[in-house]
Design a protein around this motif. Structure first.
Motif, PDB file in Angstrom:
ATOM      1  N   VAL A  16       0.866  -1.310   0.165  1.00 25.71           N
ATOM      2  CA  VAL A  16       0.134  -0.008  -0.163  1.00 25.71           C
ATOM      3  C   VAL A  16       0.858   1.258   0.067  1.00 25.71           C
ATOM      4  N   ALA A  17       1.978   1.312   0.534  1.00 28.44           N
ATOM      5  CA  ALA A  17       2.919   2.342   0.937  1.00 28.44           C
ATOM      6  C   ALA A  17       3.508   2.545  -0.539  1.00 28.44           C
ATOM      7  N   SER A  20       1.016   3.814  -3.011  1.00 32.30           N
ATOM      8  CA  SER A  20       0.347   5.179  -2.795  1.00 32.30           C
ATOM      9  C   SER A  20       1.541   6.416  -3.082  1.00 32.30           C
ATOM     10  N   LEU A  24       1.353   9.081  -6.077  1.00 32.59           N
ATOM     11  CA  LEU A  24       1.529  10.410  -5.774  1.00 32.59           C
ATOM     12  C   LEU A  24       2.469  11.103  -6.583  1.00 32.59           C
ATOM     13  N   THR A 153      -3.068   3.077 -11.159  1.00 34.54           N
ATOM     14  CA  THR A 153      -2.742   2.585  -9.815  1.00 34.54           C
ATOM     15  C   THR A 153      -2.816   1.007  -9.839  1.00 34.54           C
TER      16      THR A 153
END
Length: 216
Positions: A16-17, A20, A24, A153
């Motif tokens: 997830v990190a 994410s 970004l 994503t």
């Protein structure tokens, strides 16, 4: 075999990190790059053939390199940026280089779908190029842009799994280290299942948000 759920949860958070932060930074790079690919093309707001050809070539070069090869090729650059070539932070660097140009191309395609009449109307009202971009072009393409970001994503989720092949951490690393190398079928199935659920959730959420924006 017993399943170490704490290890799986830690790997999930690492994934997830990675996704994410990579998303970004990729949007920060891809959004202006995609806008420039549109407005500098022939007959558009800031026509500039040389700049368009340069940006177009750069995007095509990065998009033509398979992620697993790109990840290995930029190891020196990754070490320069984060000080290491192994781990979650190190995986983010090649993921950004992989997704940034991809997002730029998706944004370019979305903006090109906007009816030219919208810009003509904006110009007739005396809007500046910046106002045309921020108040007309992007809002009109927002629904399509959101779908493009959703696709990017999901691509990053796949890239994060591949990053495990070179010690990038996350679910991919867990699947390779324990599921494949230690022949733990249970861990392999769990990691694959989590990735499938993530992709399904992302795609469904993107579709719902896109429909809401389109209706507005």
């Amino acid at each position: 075999m017993l399943v170490d759920w704490q290890q799986i949860i830690e790997a999930l958070w690492e994934t997830v990190a990675m996704v994410s932060f990579s998303l970004l930074f990729s949007v920060v790079i891809g959004l202006p790059l995609g806008i420039l690919l549109v407005i500098t093309r022939k007959g558009h707001l800031w026509e500039n053939k040389q700049l368009f050809n340069l940006l177009n070539a750069v995007v095509n070069i990065f998009r033509s390199i398979p992620f697993i090869i790109l990840m290995v090729a930029v190891i020196p650059f990754t070490r320069l940026v984060v000080g290491t070539s192994i781990g979650t932070a190190a995986a983010i660097v090649p993921m950004v280089l992989y997704a940034g140009p991809y997002i730029a191309r998706l944004i370019e395609n979305s903006l090109l779908e906007v009816d030219p009449g919208v810009m003509e109307a904006a110009q007739a009202m005396g809007a500046t190029p910046r106002q045309i971009i921020t108040r007309f072009l992007i809002p009109e393409a927002l629904s399509s842009l959101l779908l493009g970001i959703t696709i990017a994503t999901i691509g990053l989720v796949g890239a994060s799994a591949m990053a495990g092949a070179v010690g990038g951490g996350g679910l991919g690393d867990l699947a390779i280290t324990f599921g494949y190398q230690r022949f733990d079928t249970t861990v392999m199935l769990i990691t694959v299942g989590i990735l499938v659920v993530m992709v399904q959730g992302l795609q469904s959420s993107g579709n719902i948000l896109s429909k809401k924006i389109r209706r507005r």
